[in-house]
Design a protein around this motif. Structure first.
Motif, PDB file in Angstrom:
ATOM      1  N   GLU A 173       0.833  -1.207   0.000  1.00  0.00           N
ATOM      2  CA  GLU A 173       0.000   0.000   0.000  1.00  0.00           C
ATOM      3  C   GLU A 173       0.868   1.259   0.000  1.00  0.00           C
ATOM      4  OE1 GLU A 173       0.191  -2.335   2.183  1.00  0.00           O
ATOM      5  OE2 GLU A 173      -0.144  -1.701   4.236  1.00  0.00           O
ATOM      6  N   GLU A 200      -3.766  -8.704   8.006  1.00  0.00           N
ATOM      7  CA  GLU A 200      -4.595  -7.541   8.357  1.00  0.00           C
ATOM      8  C   GLU A 200      -3.746  -6.442   8.998  1.00  0.00           C
ATOM      9  OE1 GLU A 200      -7.404  -6.551   7.435  1.00  0.00           O
ATOM     10  OE2 GLU A 200      -7.596  -8.436   6.361  1.00  0.00           O
ATOM     11  N   GLY A 201      -2.728  -6.838   9.733  1.00  0.00           N
ATOM     12  CA  GLY A 201      -1.902  -5.817  10.414  1.00  0.00           C
ATOM     13  C   GLY A 201      -0.798  -5.293   9.517  1.00  0.00           C
ATOM     14  N   PRO A 224       1.050  -1.143  -6.272  1.00  0.00           N
ATOM     15  CA  PRO A 224       0.013  -0.451  -5.509  1.00  0.00           C
ATOM     16  C   PRO A 224      -1.361  -0.875  -6.021  1.00  0.00           C
ATOM     17  CG  PRO A 224       0.839   0.998  -7.231  1.00  0.00           C
ATOM     18  CD  PRO A 224       1.550  -0.331  -7.397  1.00  0.00           C
ATOM     19  N   ALA A 281      -7.196  -7.397   3.680  1.00  0.00           N
ATOM     20  CA  ALA A 281      -6.295  -8.376   3.054  1.00  0.00           C
ATOM     21  C   ALA A 281      -7.017  -9.205   1.997  1.00  0.00           C
ATOM     22  CB  ALA A 281      -5.706  -9.290   4.121  1.00  0.00           C
TER      23      ALA A 281
HETATM   24  N1  SAM Z   1      -0.739  -1.873   6.494  1.00  0.00           N
HETATM   25  C1  SAM Z   1      -2.154  -1.616   6.687  1.00  0.00           C
HETATM   26  C2  SAM Z   1      -2.350  -0.972   8.051  1.00  0.00           C
HETATM   27  O1  SAM Z   1      -1.432  -1.110   8.862  1.00  0.00           O
HETATM   28  O2  SAM Z   1      -3.464  -0.532   8.281  1.00  0.00           O
HETATM   29  C3  SAM Z   1      -3.016  -2.841   6.663  1.00  0.00           C
HETATM   30  C4  SAM Z   1      -2.593  -3.897   5.747  1.00  0.00           C
HETATM   31  S1  SAM Z   1      -3.857  -4.406   4.668  1.00  0.00           S
HETATM   32  C5  SAM Z   1      -5.194  -4.685   5.676  1.00  0.00           C
HETATM   33  C6  SAM Z   1      -3.386  -6.044   4.270  1.00  0.00           C
HETATM   34  C7  SAM Z   1      -2.514  -6.220   3.057  1.00  0.00           C
HETATM   35  O3  SAM Z   1      -3.263  -5.889   1.898  1.00  0.00           O
HETATM   36  C8  SAM Z   1      -1.299  -5.334   2.978  1.00  0.00           C
HETATM   37  O4  SAM Z   1      -0.226  -5.925   3.696  1.00  0.00           O
HETATM   38  C9  SAM Z   1      -1.009  -5.280   1.495  1.00  0.00           C
HETATM   39  O5  SAM Z   1      -0.308  -6.455   1.088  1.00  0.00           O
HETATM   40  C10 SAM Z   1      -2.412  -5.297   0.914  1.00  0.00           C
HETATM   41  N2  SAM Z   1      -2.929  -3.980   0.595  1.00  0.00           N
HETATM   42  C11 SAM Z   1      -3.891  -3.288   1.256  1.00  0.00           C
HETATM   43  N3  SAM Z   1      -4.152  -2.110   0.651  1.00  0.00           N
HETATM   44  C12 SAM Z   1      -3.322  -2.043  -0.430  1.00  0.00           C
HETATM   45  C13 SAM Z   1      -3.089  -1.049  -1.441  1.00  0.00           C
HETATM   46  N4  SAM Z   1      -3.801   0.096  -1.507  1.00  0.00           N
HETATM   47  N5  SAM Z   1      -2.141  -1.294  -2.369  1.00  0.00           N
HETATM   48  C14 SAM Z   1      -1.417  -2.469  -2.341  1.00  0.00           C
HETATM   49  N6  SAM Z   1      -1.595  -3.431  -1.407  1.00  0.00           N
HETATM   50  C15 SAM Z   1      -2.543  -3.219  -0.458  1.00  0.00           C
END
Ligand code: SAM
Length: 234
Positions: free
Chosen positions: A162, A188-189, A209, A217
């Motif tokens: 992200e 999720e984290g 991205p 996730a």
């Molecule tokens: N790092 C975020 C936080 O601390 O709130 C939460 C991680 S997200 C819930 C879970 C996974 O989804 C991330 O580790 C990444 O691999 C993927 N992900 C979520 N949003 C993304 C985005 N906009 N672009 C690329 N990957 C994304």
């Protein structure tokens, strides 16, 4: 129907009680009716209901209809989520072309010991539902560090990040065509700073991205799988 048996002309065996019930009471098939079977190894075979009784349904294999196709090239690496969402994640990964499912244990992974047998059962169910014969392989969970160490340099790893700059990932995606490659989605984290640092220095890793918002996730997984299907298509 998926059966664990070896399939070949004239092979005969009893359907499982659940599948017997499905054939007899849901599909209401009679003796002699033909069905299609696959076991994920020998291809797709026609079979007939050879005999049925209150207790069991015997199947007789007839002829090969489709040879066993190869597994898709995508190795889908994911941090296991809590059960219900993990079932969903696995089902979507099968529908969207994962050839191998590789659970990865990262620092913030919620579920350190995913139930591999349940994952495998979900994969078979998803394969039956989307009509694929090559049943994706579910590997034992791997620690994040060991995954990267073992990742051959000839394979690219597409990493959903992200924080990735909006560089255009298409060239890297097109470079993986016809080769085995990995997709990595975090827990999720999210990935830890240390994990992110490790990923960013590896020459075989490409960060992609998925828009400016933080996705859950399982949302990120489906979004990334769709990008891969739209570009690499496998
Ligand atoms: N790092 C975020 C936080 O601390 O709130 C939460 C991680 S997200 C819930 C879970 C996974 O989804 C991330 O580790 C990444 O691999 C993927 N992900 C979520 N949003 C993304 C985005 N906009 N672009 C690329 N990957 C994304």
């Amino acid at each position: 129907l998926f059966v664990p048996n070896d399939l070949g002309p004239e092979a005969e065996f009893e359907a499982s009680p659940q599948q017997g019930h499905y054939l007899m009471h849901v599909l209401r098939l009679c003796e002699g009716a033909e069905i299609l079977l696959f076991n994920g190894r020998d291809g797709e075979w026609s079979a007939a209901i050879a005999a049925k009784s209150k207790k069991a349904v015997r199947l007789k294999v007839l002829a090969l209809q489709r040879p066993q196709p190869p597994l898709p090239n995508l190795i889908y690496c994911f941090a296991p989520l809590k059960q219900g969402r993990l079932d969903y994640l696995v089902q979507k990964a099968v529908e969207m072309g994962a050839g191998v499912l590789q659970p990865v244990i990262t620092q913030h992974t919620q579920v350190a010991k995913p139930g591999i047998e349940r994952l495998r059962a979900n994969v078979v169910e998803a394969a039956e539902q989307c009509g694929i014969l090559a049943v994706p392989e579910v590997r034992e969970a791997e620690k994040f560090e060991r995954l990267l160490a073992g990742w051959g340099k000839e394979r690219r790893l597409i990493f959903c990040d992200e924080d990735a700059s909006t560089n255009n990932p298409l060239p890297a995606l097109q470079a993986v065509r016809e080769k085995k490659f990995g997709l990595l989605v975090g827990p999720e984290g999210g990935f830890s700073d240390e994990e992110r640092r490790m990923l960013r220095v590896l020459p075989f890793v490409t960060a992609i991205p998925l828009g400016p918002r933080i996705l859950r996730a399982d949302t990120a997984a489906v979004a990334a799988l769709a990008v891969i299907q739209a570009t690499v298509g496998d």
